[in-house]
Write an enzyme that holds these catalytic residues in place. Structure first.
Site, short mmCIF file in Angstrom:
data_model
loop_
_atom_site.label_atom_id
_atom_site.label_comp_id
_atom_site.label_asym_id
_atom_site.label_seq_id
_atom_site.Cartn_x
_atom_site.Cartn_y
_atom_site.Cartn_z
N GLU A 36 0.84 -1.20 0.00
CA GLU A 36 0.00 0.00 0.00
C GLU A 36 0.88 1.25 0.00
O GLU A 36 0.58 2.24 -0.67
CB GLU A 36 -0.92 -0.01 1.22
CG GLU A 36 -1.97 -1.12 1.15
CD GLU A 36 -2.51 -1.47 2.53
OE1 GLU A 36 -3.37 -0.73 3.02
OE2 GLU A 36 -2.07 -2.47 3.12
N GLU A 113 22.26 -24.52 -30.78
CA GLU A 113 22.66 -23.16 -30.42
C GLU A 113 23.72 -23.23 -29.35
O GLU A 113 23.81 -24.22 -28.63
CB GLU A 113 21.45 -22.42 -29.82
CG GLU A 113 20.36 -22.13 -30.79
CD GLU A 113 19.07 -21.73 -30.06
OE1 GLU A 113 19.14 -21.20 -28.95
OE2 GLU A 113 18.01 -21.98 -30.63
N LYS A 115 25.15 -22.44 -25.76
CA LYS A 115 24.52 -22.20 -24.46
C LYS A 115 25.30 -21.07 -23.78
O LYS A 115 26.44 -21.24 -23.38
CB LYS A 115 24.56 -23.47 -23.61
CG LYS A 115 23.81 -23.36 -22.32
CD LYS A 115 23.64 -24.73 -21.69
CE LYS A 115 22.78 -24.68 -20.44
NZ LYS A 115 23.28 -23.79 -19.42
N ASP A 117 26.48 -18.39 -21.13
CA ASP A 117 26.61 -18.51 -19.68
C ASP A 117 26.44 -17.13 -19.03
O ASP A 117 27.41 -16.42 -18.80
CB ASP A 117 27.99 -19.10 -19.36
CG ASP A 117 28.01 -19.67 -17.96
OD1 ASP A 117 26.93 -19.76 -17.34
OD2 ASP A 117 29.10 -20.02 -17.49
N ARG A 136 14.88 -14.95 -13.86
CA ARG A 136 14.28 -16.26 -13.75
C ARG A 136 13.70 -16.49 -12.36
O ARG A 136 12.65 -17.08 -12.20
CB ARG A 136 15.33 -17.33 -14.06
CG ARG A 136 14.82 -18.71 -13.90
CD ARG A 136 15.75 -19.73 -14.51
NE ARG A 136 15.10 -21.01 -14.59
CZ ARG A 136 15.03 -21.86 -13.58
NH1 ARG A 136 15.61 -21.56 -12.44
NH2 ARG A 136 14.40 -23.00 -13.71
N TYR A 226 14.54 -17.65 -27.56
CA TYR A 226 13.27 -18.38 -27.40
C TYR A 226 12.12 -17.39 -27.40
O TYR A 226 12.24 -16.31 -26.84
CB TYR A 226 13.33 -19.13 -26.06
CG TYR A 226 12.19 -20.10 -25.82
CD1 TYR A 226 11.70 -20.91 -26.83
CD2 TYR A 226 11.63 -20.22 -24.55
CE1 TYR A 226 10.67 -21.81 -26.58
CE2 TYR A 226 10.61 -21.12 -24.29
CZ TYR A 226 10.14 -21.90 -25.31
OH TYR A 226 9.13 -22.79 -25.06
N LYS A 312 26.58 -30.13 -22.06
CA LYS A 312 27.49 -29.20 -21.38
C LYS A 312 28.94 -29.55 -21.69
O LYS A 312 29.32 -30.72 -21.67
CB LYS A 312 27.27 -29.28 -19.87
CG LYS A 312 25.84 -28.98 -19.45
CD LYS A 312 25.68 -27.59 -18.96
CE LYS A 312 26.21 -27.50 -17.57
NZ LYS A 312 25.56 -26.59 -16.70
N CYS A 406 47.01 -21.19 13.84
CA CYS A 406 46.21 -20.26 13.04
C CYS A 406 47.08 -19.13 12.50
O CYS A 406 47.81 -18.50 13.27
CB CYS A 406 45.09 -19.70 13.92
SG CYS A 406 44.13 -18.42 13.08
N CYS A 409 45.89 -15.74 14.37
CA CYS A 409 45.99 -15.45 15.81
C CYS A 409 46.96 -16.38 16.54
O CYS A 409 47.15 -16.27 17.74
CB CYS A 409 44.61 -15.51 16.46
SG CYS A 409 43.94 -17.18 16.55
N CYS A 424 40.41 -23.22 13.72
CA CYS A 424 41.03 -22.42 14.77
C CYS A 424 39.98 -22.30 15.87
O CYS A 424 38.90 -21.76 15.64
CB CYS A 424 41.39 -21.03 14.25
SG CYS A 424 41.74 -19.90 15.60
N CYS A 430 39.99 -14.49 17.51
CA CYS A 430 40.61 -14.57 16.18
C CYS A 430 39.91 -13.59 15.23
O CYS A 430 38.72 -13.74 14.92
CB CYS A 430 40.49 -16.01 15.69
SG CYS A 430 41.22 -16.28 14.08
S1 IVH Z 1 16.45 -22.51 -24.26
C1 IVH Z 1 12.48 -23.97 -22.42
N1 IVH Z 1 18.67 -21.72 -25.37
O1 IVH Z 1 20.33 -22.37 -20.08
C2 IVH Z 1 13.84 -23.76 -22.95
N2 IVH Z 1 18.55 -21.73 -22.99
O2 IVH Z 1 18.82 -24.64 -18.03
C3 IVH Z 1 14.39 -22.44 -22.63
N3 IVH Z 1 20.57 -20.89 -21.88
O3 IVH Z 1 18.28 -21.02 -17.76
C4 IVH Z 1 15.83 -22.37 -22.65
N4 IVH Z 1 21.70 -20.43 -23.71
O4 IVH Z 1 19.21 -19.36 -19.26
C5 IVH Z 1 18.03 -21.95 -24.20
N5 IVH Z 1 20.56 -21.00 -26.49
C6 IVH Z 1 19.92 -21.21 -25.35
C7 IVH Z 1 20.51 -20.95 -24.09
C8 IVH Z 1 19.79 -21.24 -22.92
C9 IVH Z 1 21.72 -20.41 -22.39
C10 IVH Z 1 20.30 -21.03 -20.44
C11 IVH Z 1 18.98 -20.52 -19.98
C12 IVH Z 1 18.44 -21.55 -19.03
C13 IVH Z 1 19.50 -22.59 -18.99
C14 IVH Z 1 18.90 -23.95 -19.18
#
Ligand code: IVH
Length: 667
Positions: A36, A113, A115, A117, A136, A226, A312, A406, A409, A424, A430
């Site tokens: 509020e 694609e 992935k 990081d 997220r 996506y 991975k 330690c 100390c 320690c 300490c």
């Molecule tokens: S697709 C429902 N594509 O990887 C599918 N994810 O655990 C949606 N990530 O948290 C994800 N590169 O942040 C997708 N080319 C890519 C990605 C990607 C990185 C990450 C994403 C997600 C985690 C998957």
């Protein structure tokens, strides 16, 4: 609204907000919920923006450290943000392909694609404009970081073209390129700040900064991978990526269609090496079924889609020389040996230190000063040494002698049976243990004291101003203000932060005490089970064991903690200061909703739980099913069948504004 009307409303809002601030900060007796309060504040900000001539430096909107600048609103995701199943092996990848093959009589293809990081983000566009950016979070709800995301240049605020859906969502990754990461850490090093461990943490940390100007400086980047929406005009994922690119999103040029699993494996092999030349971090390849119809047919499990998998990459390794070892002392007295290395580039950043974990690990690796070692980056803060290059292992090198006292100390170290680390035992004398406990106490998940970061606390300790957590509450403005890098303003902020922390619920206080093995969850369980510090302090070993998830180790640790005189003294002081030592029942603001029963449905501006809490704080009840005795159905956007049911049972349907009017008398 005319300027005259605006002036009247602004004056009223400022008066009311100031009064609520006073009740909250001075009396610690708020009479409205944060929600509020935020609404009042937002209304005031809105009018001040429209009528700049009404600006006033004394307006509550100008106050630094106001409630609004704190944290981010939590919002529910329209579609949950799933994660991906993942694998490190080609065999499992082929099993994934077999499952897909079995599902269809027809042909299918994949899109591969990189992935990325970084930190994942969900972006909502309506009418071609960026409306909302949400992290997220836990997958169901995340932080609204729109303000910060607007500063990311590769994210379009307004889309190009005109053939995009009226409303849709894209998902992608916010990341920090190596160059930005390194320059940011160089700057932090100069300022004596803690360095970010890797670009991913730095990106996630930057996204959650309160100062979006600083966010803008940091050079975040993005990739979109996506798209989601009710009626997307595409047959395939690949098409949606091309469209996203045309609308102005940054889409990786490395996404590639693969007609079978063999092509997928080739893609992976190629990028396993080629990724090292990319200017940002990647940690694998994501493989997605291309056809959207096939994606729908495959569906999702509770946590992951069945139509995609992440392969991975194994952690990258680097080879370098082990120069010397430091021993760090943690807040519990645990000793961690840390290797100093000849600087080496690893996964895009320069590594100078690596963890050696404990004495056993050192013995196991038989790593000696002067050795050539392999370092690897896991998800941890610092990389670890995973092996020694035996061919370069000279016999002249001496085995490492683990320390016996330690380093901070001088107290002889002890090793408790069953524990991997040396400790320690000098808890009260300490320095890193003392400061570590204070840092833990003030940290975000504990008392969450604004203005008291690691460096400031170390400064306070070094200057003899705090020796334990209770001393924090004796601090005076002048004492803080005269310290280096401090001033009146930061001193005021800290005092305000300390004052606010007195409202932290008992469970947090309990966690903040830093009792060994009592983490956040355990603290909650104990607070719930015993209800007060007094009851917990008097609990016997058996009573402690009766609590869900409390085992002998925790029970013993709690008994030891509460049995020690110095802790009893400390707790006495904290009680005097006014910390919360009882698991309070919900704060009660008014009886405005006494006797009324609510059912909540649809999407509201905040999670339903918050509305439920507000209802209860004003004396009402919230239930989940509509019946003849329901007083109101509070319906947000996209409310479903409950509306018809309410109409049938003659239950009044109200929206969020009407709901707020019900409790508006308390303003
Ligand atoms: S697709 C429902 N594509 O990887 C599918 N994810 O655990 C949606 N990530 O948290 C994800 N590169 O942040 C997708 N080319 C890519 C990605 C990607 C990185 C990450 C994403 C997600 C985690 C998957």
């Amino acid at each position: 609204m005319t300027i005259k009307e605006a002036k009247i409303r602004v004056d009223a809002l400022r008066r009311v907000i100031n009064e609520h601030n006073r009740r909250y900060y001075v009396e610690s007796l708020p009479t409205i919920s944060d929600f509020e309060f935020d609404l009042l504040m937002q209304e005031l900000q809105g009018i001040e923006k429209k009528f700049p001539e009404l600006a006033d430096t004394a307006s509550p909107t100008q106050r630094v450290g106001s409630d609004l600048s704190e944290g981010f609103a939590q919002v529910e995701h329209r579609y949950p943000m799933l994660s991906l199943g993942n694998t490190y092996s080609e065999e499992e990848l082929r099993e994934f392909d077999t499952r897909i093959a079995k599902a269809f009589d027809e042909a299918y293809e994949y899109v591969c694609e990189l992935k990325f990081d970084g930190a994942s983000i969900s972006l909502t566009y309506a009418g071609g404009a960026l409306k909302r950016a949400v992290t997220r979070g836990d997958g169901l709800q995340g932080d609204d970081v729109t303000r910060n995301v607007r500063t990311v240049r590769s994210i379009p605020l307004q889309l190009h073209g005109d053939n995009f859906p009226e409303e849709f969502e894209v998902r992608g990754e916010i990341l920090l390129p190596h160059s930005s990461f390194e320059s940011m850490n160089r700057e932090r090093e100069k300022q004596g700040k803690t360095l970010f461990a890797n670009p991913r943490n730095a990106a996630a940390g930057t996204l959650k900064m309160l100062d979006s100007k600083e966010v803008a400086r940091r050079g975040l980047d993005s990739f979109i991978y996506y798209m989601l929406g009710a009626d997307l005009p595409f047959a395939s994922h690949y098409e949606s990526l091309q469209a996203a690119r045309l609308w102005g999103f940054k889409v990786s040029e490395h996404a590639q269609k693969c007609s079978d699993i063999g092509a997928v494996v080739d893609f992976i092999r190629r990028w396993e090496t080629a990724r090292k030349n990319l200017p940002y971090d990647t940690d694998g390849v994501v493989i997605k079924v291309n056809s959207l119809a096939q994606q729908r047919a495959l569906g999702v499990t509770a946590k992951t889609p069945r139509w995609a998998i992440a392969y991975k990459f194994k952690a990258e390794q680097a080879i370098t020389k082990f120069l010397s070892v430091d021993y760090q002392v943690g807040r519990t007295g645990a000793i961690t040996p840390v290797a100093n290395l000849e600087p080496v580039k690893l996964a895009g950043t320069v590594v100078k230190r690596a963890s050696l974990h404990n004495a056993d690990q050192i013995a196991l690796l038989d790593v000696r000063i002067g050795d050539t070692v392999y370092v690897e980056k896991g998800g941890e803060i610092i990389p670890k040494i995973v092996g020694v290059d035996a061919s370069k292992h000279s016999e002249n090198l001496l085995p490492l002698q683990y320390i016996t006292v330690c380093p901070e100390c001088g107290t002889p170290l002890v090793r408790i049976d069953g524990e991997a680390k040396h400790f320690c035992p000098n808890e009260s004398g300490c320095p890193p243990q003392i400061v570590g406990r204070i840092i833990h106490f003030a940290s975000r998940k504990a008392m969450n004291i604004e203005g008291l970061g690691d460096e400031t606390l170390e400064l306070l300790y070094k200057n003899g101003l705090v020796k334990n957590v209770a001393d924090l509450y004796d601090l005076r403005k002048a004492q803080i203000a005269r310290l280096e890098r401090m001033g009146d303003k930061s001193a005021e902020n800290i005092l305000q932060g300390l004052e606010n922390s007195k409202k932290a619920p008992f469970a947090r206080v309990l966690f903040a005490l830093g009792i060994r093995y009592v983490g956040e969850t355990t603290a909650k369980k104990l607070a719930e089970a015993f209800g007060s510090l007094d009851a917990l302090q008097n609990a016997t070993f058996e009573q402690l064991l009766e609590v869900d998830e409390i085992g002998e180790q925790i029970a013993k640790s709690a008994l030891t903690f509460f049995g020690e005189e110095k802790n009893q003294l400390l707790l006495g002081k904290l009680r005097e200061v006014g910390l919360c030592f009882t698991a309070e029942k919900q704060q009660r603001f008014s009886s405005e909703l006494e006797g009324l029963t609510f059912v909540i449905t649809g999407t509201l501006s905040r999670p339903r739980d918050e509305f439920k809490q507000i209802i209860e704080q004003h004396g009402g009840k919230a239930t989940s099913t509509i019946s003849g005795s329901t007083s109101y159905l509070l319906a947000g956007e996209k409310a479903g069948s409950k509306i018809q049911k309410a109409e049938k049972l003659l239950v009044k349907v109200i929206d969020e504004n009407q709901f707020l009017e019900l409790i508006s008398k308390t303003y």
